[in-house]
Scaffold this motif. Sequence first.
Motif, PDB file in Angstrom:
ATOM      1  N   VAL A   1      39.913  24.140  77.385  1.00 57.24           N
ATOM      2  CA  VAL A   1      39.902  23.665  76.005  1.00 57.24           C
ATOM      3  C   VAL A   1      38.898  24.525  75.242  1.00 57.24           C
ATOM      4  O   VAL A   1      37.693  24.432  75.502  1.00 57.24           O
ATOM      5  CB  VAL A   1      39.518  22.168  75.927  1.00 57.24           C
ATOM      6  CG1 VAL A   1      39.492  21.693  74.477  1.00 57.24           C
ATOM      7  CG2 VAL A   1      40.474  21.316  76.756  1.00 57.24           C
ATOM      8  N   GLY A   2      39.401  25.373  74.372  1.00 52.63           N
ATOM      9  CA  GLY A   2      38.524  26.330  73.690  1.00 52.63           C
ATOM     10  C   GLY A   2      37.945  27.269  74.737  1.00 52.63           C
ATOM     11  O   GLY A   2      38.679  27.867  75.517  1.00 52.63           O
ATOM     12  N   ASP A   3      36.616  27.338  74.793  1.00 57.52           N
ATOM     13  CA  ASP A   3      35.971  28.203  75.789  1.00 57.52           C
ATOM     14  C   ASP A   3      35.343  27.399  76.924  1.00 57.52           C
ATOM     15  O   ASP A   3      34.497  27.895  77.645  1.00 57.52           O
ATOM     16  CB  ASP A   3      34.924  29.108  75.121  1.00 57.52           C
ATOM     17  CG  ASP A   3      33.724  28.335  74.593  1.00 57.52           C
ATOM     18  OD1 ASP A   3      33.779  27.077  74.538  1.00 57.52           O
ATOM     19  OD2 ASP A   3      32.722  28.977  74.234  1.00 57.52           O
ATOM     20  N   ARG A   4      35.769  26.138  77.065  1.00 58.18           N
ATOM     21  CA  ARG A   4      35.192  25.265  78.090  1.00 58.18           C
ATOM     22  C   ARG A   4      36.240  24.723  79.048  1.00 58.18           C
ATOM     23  O   ARG A   4      37.422  24.686  78.728  1.00 58.18           O
ATOM     24  CB  ARG A   4      34.500  24.049  77.438  1.00 58.18           C
ATOM     25  CG  ARG A   4      33.398  24.387  76.519  1.00 58.18           C
ATOM     26  CD  ARG A   4      32.735  23.173  75.865  1.00 58.18           C
ATOM     27  NE  ARG A   4      33.560  21.985  75.773  1.00 58.18           N
ATOM     28  CZ  ARG A   4      33.153  20.761  76.153  1.00 58.18           C
ATOM     29  NH1 ARG A   4      31.975  20.570  76.657  1.00 58.18           N
ATOM     30  NH2 ARG A   4      33.945  19.726  76.023  1.00 58.18           N
ATOM     31  N   LEU A   5      35.755  24.276  80.196  1.00 55.64           N
ATOM     32  CA  LEU A   5      36.599  23.544  81.134  1.00 55.64           C
ATOM     33  C   LEU A   5      36.307  22.061  80.958  1.00 55.64           C
ATOM     34  O   LEU A   5      35.147  21.639  80.973  1.00 55.64           O
ATOM     35  CB  LEU A   5      36.281  23.949  82.581  1.00 55.64           C
ATOM     36  CG  LEU A   5      36.627  25.370  82.990  1.00 55.64           C
ATOM     37  CD1 LEU A   5      36.147  25.636  84.410  1.00 55.64           C
ATOM     38  CD2 LEU A   5      38.124  25.625  82.875  1.00 55.64           C
TER      39      LEU A   5
END
Length: 190
Positions: free
Chosen positions: A80-84
């Motif tokens: 999600v975006g630049d995250r897990l």
Amino acid sequence: MNKVDHQLDKQQLRRSLLKTRQLLPVEEWREKSDRICTHLESSHLFTQSKTVLAYFSFRQEPDLSPLISARRQWGFPRCVGDRLIWHLWKPGDSLQKGAYGILEPHPDSPVLHSTEVDLILVPSVACDVRGYRLGYGGGYYDRLLNSSEWATKLTIGIVFDFAFSLELPIDSWDKSLQGICTETGLRMMR
């Protein structure tokens, strides 16, 4: 070595190892994956873990699906975006393809928080004897493992033995894992 050469080395190494992995005959891939699972199942670190974060095999990564059972809770990531974001998942729950074509839990499935997690099985392109890993280049696991909320979690890199080396090129944001599991065994670094 300057930073450009260093990054080029990582990219070339990543490309070479991914190609080698994708050329593994299916029978050999299955056998090596099963041996990795056997080593994990016989480890007290795994058997004592109530909630384990894992991944769905993609592009012939070691397949951990034989480990999944009702004896423990399982978490799988969504990008999600630049995250897990980690979601609780059990066999039979729905899956969908994410941004990279990797299977992910449905966004409505329950989210797992770091306080609930005992062990993270980290997908890797390569790992070295110091516990450093070469990932896929997106930085998702680097950001996760460097965040204060996840930094103390037990981490085991999962990789085939041909991609286990003496020393990988590392950057300042790379964090070593506590263990590496290949088809030849589980090695703890610290």
